[in-house]
Design an enzyme around this catalytic site. Sequence first.
Site, PDB file in Angstrom:
ATOM      1  N   GLY A 155     -18.399 -36.233 -13.500  1.00 62.86           N
ATOM      2  CA  GLY A 155     -18.664 -37.669 -13.326  1.00 62.86           C
ATOM      3  C   GLY A 155     -19.064 -38.304 -14.640  1.00 62.86           C
ATOM      4  N   LEU A 156     -18.076 -38.887 -15.306  1.00 67.59           N
ATOM      5  CA  LEU A 156     -18.340 -39.532 -16.595  1.00 67.59           C
ATOM      6  C   LEU A 156     -18.078 -41.032 -16.478  1.00 67.59           C
ATOM      7  CD1 LEU A 156     -18.918 -39.217 -19.690  1.00 67.59           C
ATOM      8  CD2 LEU A 156     -16.457 -38.926 -20.004  1.00 67.59           C
ATOM      9  N   PRO A 158     -17.794 -48.091 -13.929  1.00 66.91           N
ATOM     10  CA  PRO A 158     -17.047 -49.364 -13.905  1.00 66.91           C
ATOM     11  C   PRO A 158     -16.957 -49.998 -15.291  1.00 66.91           C
ATOM     12  CG  PRO A 158     -18.548 -49.266 -12.054  1.00 66.91           C
ATOM     13  CD  PRO A 158     -18.817 -48.051 -12.875  1.00 66.91           C
ATOM     14  N   HIS A 209      19.596 -41.205 -11.009  1.00 65.26           N
ATOM     15  CA  HIS A 209      19.789 -41.218  -9.549  1.00 65.26           C
ATOM     16  C   HIS A 209      20.282 -42.582  -9.054  1.00 65.26           C
ATOM     17  CE1 HIS A 209      17.533 -37.446  -9.469  1.00 65.26           C
ATOM     18  NE2 HIS A 209      17.767 -37.341  -8.178  1.00 65.26           N
ATOM     19  N   GLY A 210      20.183 -43.612  -9.887  1.00 64.99           N
ATOM     20  CA  GLY A 210      20.585 -44.944  -9.452  1.00 64.99           C
ATOM     21  C   GLY A 210      19.754 -45.382  -8.249  1.00 64.99           C
ATOM     22  N   GLU A 228      -8.399 -38.857 -18.625  1.00 66.87           N
ATOM     23  CA  GLU A 228      -8.966 -38.036 -19.705  1.00 66.87           C
ATOM     24  C   GLU A 228      -8.623 -38.599 -21.084  1.00 66.87           C
ATOM     25  OE1 GLU A 228      -9.120 -33.812 -19.136  1.00 66.87           O
ATOM     26  OE2 GLU A 228      -8.726 -34.019 -17.011  1.00 66.87           O
TER      27      GLU A 228
END
Lengths: 250, 379
Positions: B122-123, B126, B337-338, B362
């Site tokens: 937990g770094l 808000p 893939h269009g 990160e």
Amino acid sequence: MKIVVCAKQVPDTETKVRIGSDGKTIETSDVNYILNPYDEYAVEEALQIKEKQGSGEVTVLSLGPERVTSAIRTVLAMGADNAIHIKTNDTYLDSYAVSTALSEVLREMEYDLILMGKQAVDDDNVQMGPRIAALLAIPCVSVVTRLEINDGHLVAEREVEGGVEIVEASFPAIITCQKGLNEPRYASLKGIMMAKKKPVEQKTVEIAGAKLSTLKMEYPPARKEGKIVGEGAEAVPELVKLLHEEAKVI
Amino acid sequence: MELSQEHRMLQDMVRQFVAAEVEPVAAQLDEEEKFPAEILQKMSELGLLGIPFPEEYGGAGMDTTAFAIAVEEVARSCASTAITLCAHISLGAYPIYTFGNEEQKNKYLPGLCSGEFLGAFGLTEPDAGSDAGGIKTRAERKNGNWVIDGRKVFITNGGKSKVIITSARSNPQAPKHKSLSTFLVENSNPGFKLGKTEKKLGLRGSNTQELIYENCEVTPDALLGAEGDGFKQAVTTLDEGRIGIGALALGIAQGAYDRAREYAKQRIQFGKPIAKHQAIQFKLADMATEIEAARLLVYQAAWLKDHQKPFIKQSAMCKLYASEAAMRVTNAAIQIHGGYGFIKDYPVERYYRDAKLMTIGEGTSEIQRLVIARQILQE
């Protein structure tokens, strides 16, 4: 119980096989090798028997050139105790040559049970179990989907046309393993780390001359392009007609 | 470059495991925002939750290269599962292994390595993302204990972990980079609460959680390392964690490329497979080249770390390059893939959404460039 697992290294089932320049062997330079998938069932069964009995020894026996080491390490990482590697050149050996070489080494070993896959997925000869059993004069139960180890004898269920046959045999015996026998485990990280510390004995034996020789290898014919007959219900009569007359499948 | 036998065996094992257990449910985990708890359980039985930690703490005794290989393989099929594994090891367990005392290591590492419980870091807050020094969560001394108050956001595995490594400001008077400390907070601790579980663009099977600390009192033995070391510990953890994100981005790119290559060989337009059209060949060639370059950067960073050599520059480079390559590769995979690439019947749209976080989590790409610049200008 002393169990020997005969394990073969085969090209990865996803390998795009190319015929070599001699037209008789496959090109091996860009092949990724794996442990024969049917042998995985043999390894798993051996480990389960040992775990259930709480004692015993599982030895992996493998024949082939240096590259076979990686298949041996895989079996050791799954949990086998030790290994014997019969070293050969990287030339094709027929079932006669391989079975005599394996039998020669097995004769010197102590074992109660020999387990192996019902066939190797590379050359699909389906001969090794019965051949070794004949050379060692011991019973062989092939294509086994269930195995029970009792006091002094084993009971095996094997697949036969339209049903199951239940067979009893005394030890020592050979069992060739079929899909469904068990769910092979993955090699755990602990197993992988321990595998390098487990003993691998190198052996060389006189390899008998082959009794078979490959004349030629050919690719299967290219698949023909499909045909769309039409769409919806109105196309059905034409489809049925073609399946009957042209494809001759109904 | 050739992998060691152990690394190849690990790669084979994880590849088989992923094909059988992860690939079949990857789309569903994304669609239903379902946490891969069962997969983690199976992974833990194989020892994958403790790859780089010594056996004495319950780990597998392997190294960072092995960790990167495993993360890459999982991400080829399911980035949600890969980031859960990645955050657990490099953010949840690594700081305890690196900065913890024997007691803390013995208390948490065996459970983290065996998968008995997960870990999180937990770094972010808000108002403190890239500017990690701006953390507002407070840790105050009270009767010999520490009382934590504040809020953390975007915490990977935050709602699924038993132990949350929490950065908090323990000394507001100290200079910014010496004022943080790190605490090991258990989820059962009074005053610790889960806030909102985020709904996301990608990595929807992973858990991204708001954490709330209200009068959350922990004993002194919850302090990780020395008081005031929190900022330094966070930076060190992220330097190492970037290798994992690099590997994850690499796996996403490889997975998307594999699908695009297969599709290009099958899709017929103008009378031939689109892979025979040069416009598509050039795309595939660029994708394959970028993936190789990313892989070499990731493996190099891991190798440097495994050999106790400086790796800060290389880990930032591998994360920056692999994540931005993943954005380009997944974008091209959809283009190849269009229209089919845009619908959920094909998996490449999921890879495209999952790739985006790699340039943010990160440390954003911008922060990586700052880290790299700081390193190269010091040289």
